[in-house]
Design an enzyme around this catalytic site. Sequence first.
Site, PDB file in Angstrom:
ATOM      1  N   ASP A 108      11.463   5.799  -4.905  1.00 37.69           N
ATOM      2  CA  ASP A 108      10.862   4.472  -4.724  1.00 37.69           C
ATOM      3  C   ASP A 108      11.939   3.392  -4.662  1.00 37.69           C
ATOM      4  O   ASP A 108      11.728   2.257  -5.090  1.00 37.69           O
ATOM      5  CB  ASP A 108       9.846   4.156  -5.839  1.00 37.69           C
ATOM      6  CG  ASP A 108       9.019   2.912  -5.523  1.00 37.69           C
ATOM      7  OD1 ASP A 108       8.945   2.541  -4.337  1.00 37.69           O
ATOM      8  OD2 ASP A 108       8.470   2.311  -6.455  1.00 37.69           O
ATOM      9  N   GLY A 166       0.777  -1.234   0.000  1.00 38.34           N
ATOM     10  CA  GLY A 166       0.000   0.000   0.000  1.00 38.34           C
ATOM     11  C   GLY A 166       0.807   1.282   0.000  1.00 38.34           C
ATOM     12  O   GLY A 166       0.234   2.366   0.024  1.00 38.34           O
ATOM     13  N   ASN A 178       8.613   2.022   0.763  1.00 40.37           N
ATOM     14  CA  ASN A 178       8.794   3.451   0.516  1.00 40.37           C
ATOM     15  C   ASN A 178       7.767   4.329   1.224  1.00 40.37           C
ATOM     16  O   ASN A 178       6.664   3.893   1.520  1.00 40.37           O
ATOM     17  CB  ASN A 178       8.687   3.722  -0.989  1.00 40.37           C
ATOM     18  CG  ASN A 178       7.358   3.238  -1.541  1.00 40.37           C
ATOM     19  OD1 ASN A 178       7.170   2.051  -1.741  1.00 40.37           O
ATOM     20  ND2 ASN A 178       6.433   4.150  -1.742  1.00 40.37           N
ATOM     21  N   ASP A 188      13.013   1.520  -2.331  1.00 40.17           N
ATOM     22  CA  ASP A 188      12.758   1.080  -0.962  1.00 40.17           C
ATOM     23  C   ASP A 188      13.340  -0.292  -0.675  1.00 40.17           C
ATOM     24  O   ASP A 188      14.068  -0.861  -1.491  1.00 40.17           O
ATOM     25  CB  ASP A 188      11.256   1.114  -0.673  1.00 40.17           C
ATOM     26  CG  ASP A 188      10.444   0.284  -1.657  1.00 40.17           C
ATOM     27  OD1 ASP A 188      10.901   0.078  -2.787  1.00 40.17           O
ATOM     28  OD2 ASP A 188       9.346  -0.160  -1.296  1.00 40.17           O
ATOM     29  N   TRP A 198       6.315  -5.728   2.466  1.00 38.46           N
ATOM     30  CA  TRP A 198       5.921  -6.548   1.316  1.00 38.46           C
ATOM     31  C   TRP A 198       6.228  -8.025   1.491  1.00 38.46           C
ATOM     32  O   TRP A 198       5.643  -8.863   0.809  1.00 38.46           O
ATOM     33  CB  TRP A 198       6.645  -6.062   0.053  1.00 38.46           C
ATOM     34  CG  TRP A 198       6.129  -4.782  -0.474  1.00 38.46           C
ATOM     35  CD1 TRP A 198       6.495  -3.525  -0.085  1.00 38.46           C
ATOM     36  CD2 TRP A 198       5.135  -4.607  -1.504  1.00 38.46           C
ATOM     37  NE1 TRP A 198       5.790  -2.587  -0.807  1.00 38.46           N
ATOM     38  CE2 TRP A 198       4.960  -3.227  -1.684  1.00 38.46           C
ATOM     39  CE3 TRP A 198       4.396  -5.491  -2.276  1.00 38.46           C
ATOM     40  CZ2 TRP A 198       4.055  -2.704  -2.616  1.00 38.46           C
ATOM     41  CZ3 TRP A 198       3.502  -4.966  -3.208  1.00 38.46           C
ATOM     42  CH2 TRP A 198       3.340  -3.587  -3.370  1.00 38.46           C
TER      43      TRP A 198
END
Lengths: 211, 580
Positions: free
Chosen positions: B350, B218, B307, B352, B289
């Site tokens: 991004d 998300g 991120n 991350d 994740w």
Amino acid sequence: MSLDPRRGAVFAALLVVFMPGGLASQVDNSQQVQIEAGRKKAQYCSGCHGADGNSELTDYPILAGQTTRYTYLQLKDYKSGRRTDDMMNAVAARLEKQDMVDLAAYYAAQRPKGPRFQAGEASLPFKPDPARVDAGRKKSDEVLCTMCHLGEFAGQNEVPRAAGQHPEYVIKELKAFKTGARTNDAGTMSSVSKTLSDEDIVNLAHYLASL
Amino acid sequence: MIASNQDRKRFLSWGMVLASLALTGSCATMSGGGKESAAAAAPAQSHEVRSVSQQMLNAAADDENNWIHPNKDYTQTRYSKAAQINTGNVAKLRPAFVFQTAVVESMETSPIVVDGVMFLTTSYDHVYAADAATGQELWHYKHPMGSTTTFCCGPNNRGVAVAGNKLFLGTLDAKLVALDSKTGKPIWTADVADPEKGYSETMAPAVIDGKVLIGTNGGEYGIRGFVKAYDAETGKLLWTFYTIPDRGSEGVWATADLTGRDMHRNIAAEKAQLAKGRKFEATLGGGVWMTPAVDLKSRTIFFVVGNPSPDLYGAERPGDNLYTDAMVAVDLDSGAYKWHSQYIAHDVWDLDAASPPILVDAKDKDGNVIPAVIHGGKTGHVYVHDRKDGKLIRFSEAMVPQEGVWTLPTPQGARMALGANGGVEWSPMAFSPKTNFAYAVNLIQPMTYHVEATAYPDGKLWLGGAFKTIPTEPQTGNVTAVDVNTGKIAWQAKTDQPMIGGISATGGDLVFAGEGNGLFKAYDAKTGKVLWSFQCGAGVNAPPVTYIVDGKQYVAVAAGGNTQINFKRGNSVFVFALPE
């Protein structure tokens, strides 16, 4: 053709009241109810978007097969003014949340019949130019479109199905993103379209029409 | 020929079923509905679903027969001791069977194998149980998806966790489902978060001592990330650790990343923005994740945080944005914070942290072997941390080009050779204790980074810009082995495709990894030489596993392609073995 969307809403309310077993607990049932309620409500939209969401006016999008989440959020944005279009803002102003849910469910359940060119009675199936399709595919790969739009531009969640859309509408919207006339995309499409040339946009429209 | 073999097996197993029914005196159940009982018994050919004890889960690293954790064991090495298939004979490896699912879309599943039964998942949250030696389907579960889903990067699922008689599945509509592993029937379902706001689940959970651990996707939607622990028996929420703290997300105003490179932050402007007092913590992102690692001794879990939101537009989220882009250690029993180590403060690329941490023993700076924890970054570095306090011991040589790092995004796009997918994406690394190498798969995708000022859009994709590849620059990848004790690259094998999906290592001195062009390859773990490859016909973008059934070793991998890089889709798990 009914011109009062509220009539549809009343019909939906009656359906809800008289449906045995209620809505909340049975997902399939509630979806079917939404689709049927949406079918009635969509009569109002059919003049521009076609009876089954396959518009023959090629600057109006094909809504058949569109993801429910996208259609729902766009209607919401038209109502709130996040997305602007004189006709759609006026239409959406009179819609309640349930109307939007029902319309989205109805259009998602319809089969898209493919892009066309020329409006109205002169309308014909659109034949994409193979060279433009190829150039559009390359541009799409480069810009990573399908990371969000899913493979073959099938769409997912709030990211719309763009496969088989009218080229005229695609070009209109990509240009609107590029010029900042449309801003309800949370920045992604604004950013993506910024570096697209007019030629890129036409090529992408042909590529999407080919899918 | 295949049919006649199957018929023979069916005949044999029917004999066994009848014999066992007679022995247990349970023939009575047949009379009530003989047909039904027969149908239920038919799938149980040679292998039946067995319960998985906590002892089995704890000892998984030494268990060469099974693959019962998403990443092999709680330390997440993706290393199996199984050595029947080895550098000497891998060239003879060939398909034993192909398990076809009903879903043609991106496959990222890491199959679980328990005593000859495989549990695998597909996009849109289907789960299959199949005989791991024959491919015969035992059952199929299709999650009844809620009407609202909101997720980025494909309708993926990366697998189930198993404990006792239950499987645990995270779903795109942000639920955690416990399934009966024998039947595939749901036992309980928990709402993990609200999908309207952009929460979804694609990770394989971890399960330990009656707790199911699950994070969330998300970070592309402005969520507030977390790891939650649920009671495995009841589905009751036990604790929540938010990856965005209630206070102090601004951190230490780091000007350099963890490797010491200047990130060109405008700290004064960020502080001025912070002073305005506008709240942003509830939408600051920080997804988790991938599956956490578990240290059984210190009862600590380790995970990496994704991120900040929005990905590329940082002006309205001043500060370091803790704990985004960081490794975090948390107490297993209470969810209490232990430490964090941030790779990139105030990320606007991004870039991350996604690939799951691995617990290894590694040399510290003084040469003493200590408990460490490693992570393969999207930055293309393998980071080696001290497990007790998170302090960085070393980072590896860069596995991918680093040109232009850290160029700030612009509206028209600014180039970095380091693409937003990595380096190492979510793809799990592997670690072999025989070589002390960490094995990573990398993407090489030069990109332009574009920023677009955007307010929180309430449940719509919120990147704050975009990243794009560059048509004149080739996209490739590599498989890299890194010595965790030195940070040096031991070997590197170039690939034609950017690599996404993961890698596994074995006691046969092999590592296995697949490619977007359909090739599944075995490499010599010591040298990186390609010893075998097979064309699967669709992108092999999932982590391989290996296991032994009835004394025979198999290697399995999903070939379903990938949404994120748009590799050719498929629907199958390929299973390989040596010829008789």
